[in-house]
Design a protein around this motif. Structure first.
Motif, PDB file in Angstrom:
ATOM      1  N   SER A 484       0.836  -1.196   0.000  1.00  0.00           N
ATOM      2  CA  SER A 484       0.000   0.000   0.000  1.00  0.00           C
ATOM      3  C   SER A 484       0.872   1.248   0.000  1.00  0.00           C
ATOM      4  O   SER A 484       2.016   1.237   0.461  1.00  0.00           O
ATOM      5  CB  SER A 484      -0.917   0.010   1.225  1.00  0.00           C
ATOM      6  OG  SER A 484      -1.773  -1.106   1.209  1.00  0.00           O
ATOM      7  N   GLN A 485       0.331   2.324  -0.523  1.00  0.00           N
ATOM      8  CA  GLN A 485       1.052   3.584  -0.643  1.00  0.00           C
ATOM      9  C   GLN A 485       0.246   4.692   0.014  1.00  0.00           C
ATOM     10  O   GLN A 485      -0.965   4.793  -0.185  1.00  0.00           O
ATOM     11  CB  GLN A 485       1.281   3.911  -2.121  1.00  0.00           C
ATOM     12  CG  GLN A 485       1.938   5.245  -2.392  1.00  0.00           C
ATOM     13  CD  GLN A 485       2.297   5.410  -3.854  1.00  0.00           C
ATOM     14  OE1 GLN A 485       3.350   4.986  -4.305  1.00  0.00           O
ATOM     15  NE2 GLN A 485       1.403   6.022  -4.614  1.00  0.00           N
ATOM     16  N   LEU A 486       0.903   5.524   0.800  1.00  0.00           N
ATOM     17  CA  LEU A 486       0.232   6.665   1.420  1.00  0.00           C
ATOM     18  C   LEU A 486       0.314   7.856   0.470  1.00  0.00           C
ATOM     19  O   LEU A 486       1.384   8.135  -0.090  1.00  0.00           O
ATOM     20  CB  LEU A 486       0.886   7.019   2.753  1.00  0.00           C
ATOM     21  CG  LEU A 486       0.147   8.073   3.583  1.00  0.00           C
ATOM     22  CD1 LEU A 486      -1.168   7.512   4.110  1.00  0.00           C
ATOM     23  CD2 LEU A 486       1.010   8.573   4.737  1.00  0.00           C
ATOM     24  N   GLU A 487      -0.809   8.533   0.269  1.00  0.00           N
ATOM     25  CA  GLU A 487      -0.842   9.682  -0.636  1.00  0.00           C
ATOM     26  C   GLU A 487      -1.489  10.870   0.052  1.00  0.00           C
ATOM     27  O   GLU A 487      -2.441  10.714   0.829  1.00  0.00           O
ATOM     28  CB  GLU A 487      -1.612   9.323  -1.918  1.00  0.00           C
ATOM     29  CG  GLU A 487      -0.969   8.174  -2.666  1.00  0.00           C
ATOM     30  CD  GLU A 487      -1.639   7.825  -3.979  1.00  0.00           C
ATOM     31  OE1 GLU A 487      -1.146   6.918  -4.663  1.00  0.00           O
ATOM     32  OE2 GLU A 487      -2.660   8.449  -4.315  1.00  0.00           O
ATOM     33  N   ILE A 488      -0.964  12.055  -0.232  1.00  0.00           N
ATOM     34  CA  ILE A 488      -1.551  13.284   0.296  1.00  0.00           C
ATOM     35  C   ILE A 488      -1.929  14.201  -0.854  1.00  0.00           C
ATOM     36  O   ILE A 488      -1.297  14.192  -1.912  1.00  0.00           O
ATOM     37  CB  ILE A 488      -0.605  14.018   1.268  1.00  0.00           C
ATOM     38  CG1 ILE A 488       0.652  14.521   0.534  1.00  0.00           C
ATOM     39  CG2 ILE A 488      -0.235  13.142   2.451  1.00  0.00           C
ATOM     40  CD1 ILE A 488       1.494  15.479   1.364  1.00  0.00           C
ATOM     41  N   ILE A 489      -2.999  14.949  -0.654  1.00  0.00           N
ATOM     42  CA  ILE A 489      -3.415  15.993  -1.589  1.00  0.00           C
ATOM     43  C   ILE A 489      -3.618  17.264  -0.774  1.00  0.00           C
ATOM     44  O   ILE A 489      -4.579  17.364  -0.008  1.00  0.00           O
ATOM     45  CB  ILE A 489      -4.729  15.649  -2.326  1.00  0.00           C
ATOM     46  CG1 ILE A 489      -4.667  14.253  -2.938  1.00  0.00           C
ATOM     47  CG2 ILE A 489      -5.043  16.695  -3.379  1.00  0.00           C
ATOM     48  CD1 ILE A 489      -5.447  13.218  -2.145  1.00  0.00           C
ATOM     49  N   LEU A 490      -2.699  18.208  -0.908  1.00  0.00           N
ATOM     50  CA  LEU A 490      -2.865  19.499  -0.256  1.00  0.00           C
ATOM     51  C   LEU A 490      -3.559  20.411  -1.255  1.00  0.00           C
ATOM     52  O   LEU A 490      -2.945  20.946  -2.168  1.00  0.00           O
ATOM     53  CB  LEU A 490      -1.520  20.071   0.178  1.00  0.00           C
ATOM     54  CG  LEU A 490      -1.546  21.450   0.853  1.00  0.00           C
ATOM     55  CD1 LEU A 490      -2.474  21.449   2.064  1.00  0.00           C
ATOM     56  CD2 LEU A 490      -0.139  21.889   1.246  1.00  0.00           C
ATOM     57  N   ASP A 491      -4.878  20.562  -1.099  1.00  0.00           N
ATOM     58  CA  ASP A 491      -5.683  21.330  -2.044  1.00  0.00           C
ATOM     59  C   ASP A 491      -5.578  22.807  -1.694  1.00  0.00           C
ATOM     60  O   ASP A 491      -5.915  23.225  -0.585  1.00  0.00           O
ATOM     61  CB  ASP A 491      -7.143  20.870  -1.980  1.00  0.00           C
ATOM     62  CG  ASP A 491      -7.870  21.102  -3.292  1.00  0.00           C
ATOM     63  OD1 ASP A 491      -7.554  22.104  -3.955  1.00  0.00           O
ATOM     64  OD2 ASP A 491      -8.733  20.289  -3.644  1.00  0.00           O
ATOM     65  N   ILE A 492      -5.093  23.594  -2.647  1.00  0.00           N
ATOM     66  CA  ILE A 492      -4.856  25.019  -2.413  1.00  0.00           C
ATOM     67  C   ILE A 492      -5.515  25.841  -3.521  1.00  0.00           C
ATOM     68  O   ILE A 492      -4.910  26.746  -4.094  1.00  0.00           O
ATOM     69  CB  ILE A 492      -3.349  25.323  -2.312  1.00  0.00           C
ATOM     70  CG1 ILE A 492      -2.588  24.695  -3.488  1.00  0.00           C
ATOM     71  CG2 ILE A 492      -2.790  24.826  -0.987  1.00  0.00           C
ATOM     72  CD1 ILE A 492      -1.110  25.053  -3.524  1.00  0.00           C
ATOM     73  N   THR A 493      -6.761  25.507  -3.818  1.00  0.00           N
ATOM     74  CA  THR A 493      -7.525  26.216  -4.842  1.00  0.00           C
ATOM     75  C   THR A 493      -8.243  27.397  -4.194  1.00  0.00           C
ATOM     76  O   THR A 493      -9.159  27.199  -3.394  1.00  0.00           O
ATOM     77  CB  THR A 493      -8.551  25.285  -5.505  1.00  0.00           C
ATOM     78  OG1 THR A 493      -7.864  24.140  -6.036  1.00  0.00           O
ATOM     79  CG2 THR A 493      -9.300  25.995  -6.609  1.00  0.00           C
ATOM     80  N   PRO A 494      -7.865  28.635  -4.502  1.00  0.00           N
ATOM     81  CA  PRO A 494      -8.407  29.780  -3.763  1.00  0.00           C
ATOM     82  C   PRO A 494      -9.794  30.217  -4.175  1.00  0.00           C
ATOM     83  O   PRO A 494     -10.509  30.838  -3.391  1.00  0.00           O
ATOM     84  CB  PRO A 494      -7.382  30.883  -4.042  1.00  0.00           C
ATOM     85  CG  PRO A 494      -6.809  30.536  -5.377  1.00  0.00           C
ATOM     86  CD  PRO A 494      -6.807  29.030  -5.447  1.00  0.00           C
ATOM     87  N   ALA A 495     -10.207  29.931  -5.408  1.00  0.00           N
ATOM     88  CA  ALA A 495     -11.488  30.435  -5.895  1.00  0.00           C
ATOM     89  C   ALA A 495     -12.647  29.751  -5.189  1.00  0.00           C
ATOM     90  O   ALA A 495     -12.620  28.555  -4.908  1.00  0.00           O
ATOM     91  CB  ALA A 495     -11.607  30.233  -7.409  1.00  0.00           C
ATOM     92  N   HIS A 496     -13.711  30.512  -4.888  1.00  0.00           N
ATOM     93  CA  HIS A 496     -14.927  29.964  -4.297  1.00  0.00           C
ATOM     94  C   HIS A 496     -15.876  29.504  -5.413  1.00  0.00           C
ATOM     95  O   HIS A 496     -15.720  29.866  -6.565  1.00  0.00           O
ATOM     96  CB  HIS A 496     -15.627  31.024  -3.445  1.00  0.00           C
ATOM     97  CG  HIS A 496     -14.825  31.444  -2.254  1.00  0.00           C
ATOM     98  ND1 HIS A 496     -14.823  30.748  -1.069  1.00  0.00           N
ATOM     99  CD2 HIS A 496     -13.982  32.491  -2.076  1.00  0.00           C
ATOM    100  CE1 HIS A 496     -14.020  31.349  -0.206  1.00  0.00           C
ATOM    101  NE2 HIS A 496     -13.489  32.410  -0.793  1.00  0.00           N
TER     102      HIS A 496
END
Length: 700
Positions: A484-496
């Motif tokens: 298994s592999q650990l994955e991260i997604i740091l979502d930095i989308t500023p628009a609403h």
């Protein structure tokens, strides 16, 4: 439409013969079938690969009647996968299965289908393309409707026995289609590489070379060529709706699309075993296409190193799994430059760890501290205010961004820790590069992530990404690793305005979003359905029962395989469920098998999803075979999608056991963080002006 209770081959063949005899070549424009040589010359000179275009293919009156019958009598099913969003009809080859009362409603459509597969037109098309004889018994066509937001991403149409692909447009004849409405057939050139074994590998360019807008009564066609006939259908763009003379929105790309196949048994030109050979060639080409040596960005795990840099990598991994230290005061001081103080307290980390161990996934809102997140938002806002060059080559020359390729797998802008080092002043590193170079690969962040997940991490691979509106996506790919592999997604989308990204979801709202509770005023809600803007990341269970053989008869009229997704993903109606709403349970070991059991109650195959949002960290344990993709970002999206993603190698528990420290009792617990600091003292190390730090734990 009703179908016959019993299939009568004799009745069907008489009806088809009568239709063909009554029409012959008359449905086509006068003199068309005598112009094969002229069209052949145009065809062989075309670029980027051989394709043809015929204007005014048929007598306009016939095609107008076909259009009217379709609008009056046929229904369409909306369908969305990772590669397309369309409305499609059933296979028109099955028209003969309709009962007589239904067939009476579609006489023009039946005549058109029979004319397109008549001997005279097949001979004409065979001469123009030089592709060889074409089957008249294996008809393969359907009606596709593209409304605003619909699209079909890059693929080569290579499936089974297909020989020629075609599209016949049925757009509004009284309101000519405008190129700015989108919906064009776009062709991609290829770049030829020579592999180590001497074979040539063709890779499509990330930018299309030829764009062919729709036009009423226009036929576009090309021979299906493995690894070469790459094309897509541009998104149909939405502005103010225009109504045509027939009272229907004229910005509807209606077309009949399909394929001509190699001759079947009993037909002239049939070759025993050819279809099986083509299927094998197609499968081989697809396998070769998975070779990532010409893909970018290139994946490459970098092993973590122990504090003693002279130690070997294997020794470092072994020590880290056996002698993992808690976060030190120096670690905390470093992490507080980036991460919100709440996520560094023992209580919060223990809650994160408990939730992750139960679900193998979690979303953490307001993850970055206020000072750093403000700097990051300002940087992204400035970037979006600056127009990018249209050509990928120009983007790579003039900016810090690279363009992901090939487009039949993915397309987006990206940066890696080393990709921008020569384009940015070392004293003016962007916040994205700061994350890629400093925070995420650090030993301190590795310790934090291990405490948050209960896993031991051995390596990492990081990438910053930007998905442009109306251009970018990743198609579904399965994870093939044995561990298994650990994955991260740091979502930095500023628009609403993406849906589900600004406020926490209450229990009732979450039930509605996931379909487990009826929404009020359901009929009105459907009439005001938000546009499908995509941009979400999704993890989905892989299909363990792949069908064998030719899939062209499965009503998959787009000409490509895809992973079907629920409609609420693309509209943003399904948001990440906050961890604070999950029930806290007794801590247990992480079992990757649990991950596959976490699909929603409606069993739509979605294991985890995140709409574009601001400052949210998603953490997922990905098992072998689990699919992942980022849905195409539509032109109507409120902005570009931005994220920083990471993949982390996980040390298998049996490997840890060899060192005698594989049990939970021997692993550091979140409450071992910073023996010298209390929760209050840790928070005080953060920014003095971080006004909203007190409520950040509600965003778990």
């Amino acid at each position: 439409m009703k179908r016959k209770a019993e299939d009568d081959p004799g009745h069907r063949s008489v009806k088809k013969k009568a239709s063909l005899e009554s029409n012959g070549s008359q449905p086509f424009r006068q003199g068309l079938l005598q112009e094969a040589d002229n069209y052949h010359k145009q065809y062989i000179d075309s670029q980027p690969y051989k394709h043809g275009l015929i204007q005014n293919l048929l007598e306009p009156r016939l095609l107008r009647m076909v259009r009217a019958e379709i609008q009056a009598s046929l229904s369409f099913t909306p369908k969305e996968t990772d590669i397309y969003r369309i409305h499609q009809s059933g296979d028109l080859a099955n028209l003969d299965g309709l009962d007589d009362s239904s067939l009476k409603l579609l006489p023009s459509l039946l005549a058109l289908r029979d004319a397109l597969y008549s001997p005279s037109f097949r001979d004409f098309l065979s001469t123009v393309t030089g592709a060889g004889l074409l089957s008249g018994s294996k008809t393969d066509m359907a009606i596709n409707v593209y409304t605003p937001g619909c699209h079909l991403l890059c693929h080569d149409d290579v499936i089974g026995s297909r020989r020629v692909s075609y599209i016949l447009y049925l757009t509004d004849p009284d309101r000519p289609w405008k190129p700015e409405w989108g919906g064009a057939l776009r062709l991609y050139s290829t770049i030829t590489h020579k592999a180590e074994d001497g074979t040539e590998v063709k890779v499509p360019s990330p930018d299309c070379t030829v764009s062919i807008p729709p036009a009423f009564n226009q036929l576009s066609f090309f021979a299906v060529q493995p690894g070469e006939s790459f094309h897509d259908v541009e998104e149909v763009y939405s502005t103010d709706l225009d109504s045509g003379t027939d009272g229907v929105d004229s910005r509807v790309r209606m077309a009949i699309s399909g394929w001509y196949h190699i001759p079947q048994k009993g037909e002239d030109g049939y070759v025993e075993g050819l279809e099986e050979s083509l299927a094998e060639r197609s499968s081989l080409q697809q396998l070769q296409g998975r070779d990532d040596q010409y893909d970018s960005p290139r994946s490459g795990m970098k092993p973590y190193k122990h504090d003693d840099h002279e130690e070997s990598e294997s020794t470092a991994v072994r020590k880290s799994s056996q002698e993992e230290a808690p976060l030190t005061e120096d670690d905390l001081e470093f992490l507080l430059k980036y991460i919100a103080p709440t996520y560094l307290t023992p209580d919060t980390l223990e809650s994160v760890s408990d939730t992750f161990v139960d679900d193998c996934s979690i979303c953490l809102g307001k993850f970055l501290n206020k000072k750093f997140s403000n700097a990051l938002r300002n940087y992204i806002t400035r970037q979006e205010s600056q127009a990018l060059p249209s050509a990928s080559e120009d983007i790579e020359k003039s900016t810090a961004w690279q363009v992901a390729r090939p487009p039949h797998k993915h397309r987006f802008l990206y940066q890696q820790a080393s990709s921008a080092k020569n384009k940015e002043d070392s004293h003016d590193v962007s916040p994205i590069q700061d994350l890629l170079r400093n925070l995420l690969p650090s030993e301190a962040f590795r310790k934090w992530l291990q405490l948050a997940t209960g896993l031991t991490l051995s390596s990492h691979d990081l990438c910053g990404r930007r998905f442009r509106r109306g251009q970018d996506y990743t198609l579904a790919t399965g994870y093939t690793g044995n561990e298994s592999q650990l994955e991260i997604i740091l979502d930095i989308t500023p628009a609403h305005g993406w849906g589900g990204d600004d406020d926490l979801i209450t229990d009732d709202e979450d039930d509605v979003a996931n379909g487990t509770k009826n929404a009020p005023a359901e009929k009105d809600a459907r009439s005001e359905e938000p546009p499908a803007i995509g941009g979400y990341v999704a993890y989905m269970a892989g299909d363990d029962n792949d069908d064998d053989g030719d899939t062209s008869d499965d009503n998959n009229s787009d000409g490509s395989d895809g992973v079907e997704v629920p409609p609420d993903l693309s509209t943003g109606a399904r948001a990440c469920r906050p961890a604070a709403q999950k029930k806290k349970q007794k801590k247990k070991k992480v079992d990757p098998a649990v991950y596959k059991a976490t699909a929603d109650d409606d069993d739509d195959g979605v294991l985890f999803s995140m709409p574009p949002c601001w400052n949210t960290l998603g953490i997922v344990l990905r098992d072998k075979g689990v699919l992942r993709f980022v849905k195409y970002v539509g032109r109507q999206a409120p902005g570009d999608r931005w994220d920083v993603v990471g993949e982390f190698g996980v040390v298998a528990e049996e490997d840890e056991g060899k060192g005698g420290s594989g049990s939970d009792s021997q692993r550091p617990r979140p409450d071992e963080i910073g023996h010298e600091e209390s929760e209050t003292e840790i928070a005080s190390l953060g920014d003095d002006d971080d006004d909203d730090s007190s409520d950040e734990d509600s965003d778990l």
